[in-house]
Design an enzyme around this catalytic site. Sequence first.
Site, PDB file in Angstrom:
ATOM      1  N   SER A  59      44.319  41.872  24.756  1.00  0.00           N
ATOM      2  CA  SER A  59      43.110  42.182  25.536  1.00  0.00           C
ATOM      3  C   SER A  59      42.602  43.557  25.098  1.00  0.00           C
ATOM      4  O   SER A  59      43.353  44.338  24.488  1.00  0.00           O
ATOM      5  CB  SER A  59      43.491  42.242  27.021  1.00  0.00           C
ATOM      6  OG  SER A  59      42.433  42.771  27.798  1.00  0.00           O
TER       7      SER A  59
ATOM      8  N   TYR B 148      48.877  45.154  34.044  1.00  0.00           N
ATOM      9  CA  TYR B 148      48.246  44.202  33.111  1.00  0.00           C
ATOM     10  C   TYR B 148      48.154  44.839  31.725  1.00  0.00           C
ATOM     11  O   TYR B 148      48.512  44.233  30.708  1.00  0.00           O
ATOM     12  CB  TYR B 148      46.855  43.817  33.624  1.00  0.00           C
ATOM     13  CG  TYR B 148      46.119  42.847  32.733  1.00  0.00           C
ATOM     14  CD1 TYR B 148      46.512  41.513  32.644  1.00  0.00           C
ATOM     15  CD2 TYR B 148      45.015  43.256  31.981  1.00  0.00           C
ATOM     16  CE1 TYR B 148      45.834  40.610  31.825  1.00  0.00           C
ATOM     17  CE2 TYR B 148      44.335  42.363  31.163  1.00  0.00           C
ATOM     18  CZ  TYR B 148      44.745  41.045  31.083  1.00  0.00           C
ATOM     19  OH  TYR B 148      44.069  40.160  30.276  1.00  0.00           O
TER      20      TYR B 148
HETATM   21  N1  LIG Z   1      38.786  36.235  30.209  1.00  0.00           N
HETATM   22  C1  LIG Z   1      38.886  37.479  29.789  1.00  0.00           C
HETATM   23  O1  LIG Z   1      37.978  38.298  29.999  1.00  0.00           O
HETATM   24  C2  LIG Z   1      40.110  37.926  29.043  1.00  0.00           C
HETATM   25  C3  LIG Z   1      40.074  39.158  28.411  1.00  0.00           C
HETATM   26  C4  LIG Z   1      41.189  39.595  27.718  1.00  0.00           C
HETATM   27  C5  LIG Z   1      42.306  38.795  27.649  1.00  0.00           C
HETATM   28  N2  LIG Z   1      42.327  37.590  28.282  1.00  0.00           N
HETATM   29  C6  LIG Z   1      43.537  36.787  28.206  1.00  0.00           C
HETATM   30  O2  LIG Z   1      43.188  35.479  27.836  1.00  0.00           O
HETATM   31  C7  LIG Z   1      44.211  34.590  28.265  1.00  0.00           C
HETATM   32  C8  LIG Z   1      43.565  33.385  28.941  1.00  0.00           C
HETATM   33  O3  LIG Z   1      42.961  33.803  30.144  1.00  0.00           O
HETATM   34  P1  LIG Z   1      41.576  33.226  30.680  1.00  0.00           P
HETATM   35  O4  LIG Z   1      40.625  34.330  30.696  1.00  0.00           O
HETATM   36  O5  LIG Z   1      41.229  31.983  29.975  1.00  0.00           O
HETATM   37  O6  LIG Z   1      41.960  32.948  32.212  1.00  0.00           O
HETATM   38  P2  LIG Z   1      42.110  31.601  33.032  1.00  0.00           P
HETATM   39  O7  LIG Z   1      40.841  30.807  32.964  1.00  0.00           O
HETATM   40  O8  LIG Z   1      42.634  32.007  34.369  1.00  0.00           O
HETATM   41  O9  LIG Z   1      43.214  30.795  32.237  1.00  0.00           O
HETATM   42  C9  LIG Z   1      44.566  31.187  32.261  1.00  0.00           C
HETATM   43  C10 LIG Z   1      45.398  30.075  31.710  1.00  0.00           C
HETATM   44  O10 LIG Z   1      46.770  30.493  31.734  1.00  0.00           O
HETATM   45  C11 LIG Z   1      47.523  29.456  32.299  1.00  0.00           C
HETATM   46  N3  LIG Z   1      48.718  29.929  32.981  1.00  0.00           N
HETATM   47  C12 LIG Z   1      48.841  30.871  33.937  1.00  0.00           C
HETATM   48  N4  LIG Z   1      50.115  30.965  34.349  1.00  0.00           N
HETATM   49  C13 LIG Z   1      50.814  30.026  33.623  1.00  0.00           C
HETATM   50  C14 LIG Z   1      52.155  29.614  33.584  1.00  0.00           C
HETATM   51  N5  LIG Z   1      53.101  30.161  34.391  1.00  0.00           N
HETATM   52  N6  LIG Z   1      52.506  28.627  32.720  1.00  0.00           N
HETATM   53  C15 LIG Z   1      51.585  28.061  31.930  1.00  0.00           C
HETATM   54  N7  LIG Z   1      50.297  28.407  31.917  1.00  0.00           N
HETATM   55  C16 LIG Z   1      49.923  29.380  32.753  1.00  0.00           C
HETATM   56  C17 LIG Z   1      46.595  28.749  33.268  1.00  0.00           C
HETATM   57  O11 LIG Z   1      47.036  27.388  33.411  1.00  0.00           O
HETATM   58  P3  LIG Z   1      47.723  26.775  34.744  1.00  0.00           P
HETATM   59  O12 LIG Z   1      47.302  27.622  35.905  1.00  0.00           O
HETATM   60  O13 LIG Z   1      47.198  25.381  34.779  1.00  0.00           O
HETATM   61  O14 LIG Z   1      49.185  26.836  34.445  1.00  0.00           O
HETATM   62  C18 LIG Z   1      45.283  28.805  32.521  1.00  0.00           C
HETATM   63  O15 LIG Z   1      45.164  27.704  31.649  1.00  0.00           O
HETATM   64  C19 LIG Z   1      45.127  35.415  29.164  1.00  0.00           C
HETATM   65  O16 LIG Z   1      46.261  35.803  28.434  1.00  0.00           O
HETATM   66  C20 LIG Z   1      44.278  36.623  29.504  1.00  0.00           C
HETATM   67  O17 LIG Z   1      45.058  37.744  29.825  1.00  0.00           O
HETATM   68  C21 LIG Z   1      41.240  37.139  28.970  1.00  0.00           C
END
Ligand SMILES: NC(=O)c1ccc[n+]([C@@H]2O[C@H](COP(=O)([O-])OP(=O)(O)OC[C@H]3O[C@@H](n4cnc5c(N)ncnc54)[C@H](OP(=O)(O)O)[C@@H]3O)[C@@H](O)[C@H]2O)c1
Length: 251
Positions: free
Chosen positions: A146, A159
């Site tokens: 991130s 985080y």
């Molecule tokens: N969106 C942003 O602005 C942003 C920025 C920087 C980094 N990121 C990173 O991008 C990645 C994806 O996040 P996102 O933004 O797409 O958020 P999101 O829409 O909340 O998706 C998170 C995903 O992680 C999965 N997850 C959470 N806990 C889990 C577990 N115990 N086992 C398996 N899967 C799990 C969730 O699936 P289930 O709940 O179905 O298990 C979901 O598919 C993360 O690592 C986040 O830190 C996002």
Amino acid sequence: MTADRTNIEGKVIVITGASSGLGEAAARYLAECGALVVLGARRVQRIDALAAEITRAGGQALAIATDVTDAAQVQRLVDAAVERHGRIDVMLNNAGLMPHSPLERRKIDDWDRMIDVNIKGVLYGIAAALPHMQRQRSGHIINVSSVAGHKVRAGGSVYSATKHAVRALSEGLRQEVKPYNIRTTIISPGVVTSELPNTASDPDVAANIRKMYEDIGIPADSFARAVAFAIEQPDEVDVNEILFRPTRQEF
Ligand SMILES: NC(=O)c1ccc[n+]([C@@H]2O[C@H](COP(=O)([O-])OP(=O)(O)OC[C@H]3O[C@@H](n4cnc5c(N)ncnc54)[C@H](OP(=O)(O)O)[C@@H]3O)[C@@H](O)[C@H]2O)c1
């Protein structure tokens, strides 16, 4: 949306956190590019529906219920990919959560969950994929960090710590896997529209994050294209790090 399919088509790509947001967008895009995607997440109905959608569109997808805090489940996900397709070409360690809060609120459960999912989940993904890739003498491990893996902001310390850890682990991995012809990429997104703001457990913090996401968030296909860029490079080109933000993002 189109992408250069070269070096993506036919690849077996395992994606954790494929049930929403960035992982879901990457799965859809890479499948459109001809990848054979293997989807892991806890919300199995979501990944089943996504796999069905990809299959209906002429792609190939397999969905496996996976909690990344359980090393055995992550191993099962990766082994299912290898059983189905005979190999694993890319491991996209994407699952994560972001329950921000000031340290003084002592949200120890949130801290534990972030460490378990954002750090240990990534390690379990590496542990599961690495032996197959070493045997193949090829592979690509992509870990999602991130902007918060580069910068620290009050309220986001834990985080940020987990995302700094992802970058440290990835850089060590990069050096260690040289003998096996394995590529490694860190992808560090800025504010990208997803369900991530819902993971904040404090209502005031969640409201602030939601507002920021509504104000400046960019679509999740920005992430999908970054992943595709790293994968589609010729085998001798190892894109080690991608950092991208919304043009309007200050932090
Ligand atoms: N969106 C942003 O602005 C942003 C920025 C920087 C980094 N990121 C990173 O991008 C990645 C994806 O996040 P996102 O933004 O797409 O958020 P999101 O829409 O909340 O998706 C998170 C995903 O992680 C999965 N997850 C959470 N806990 C889990 C577990 N115990 N086992 C398996 N899967 C799990 C969730 O699936 P289930 O709940 O179905 O298990 C979901 O598919 C993360 O690592 C986040 O830190 C996002």
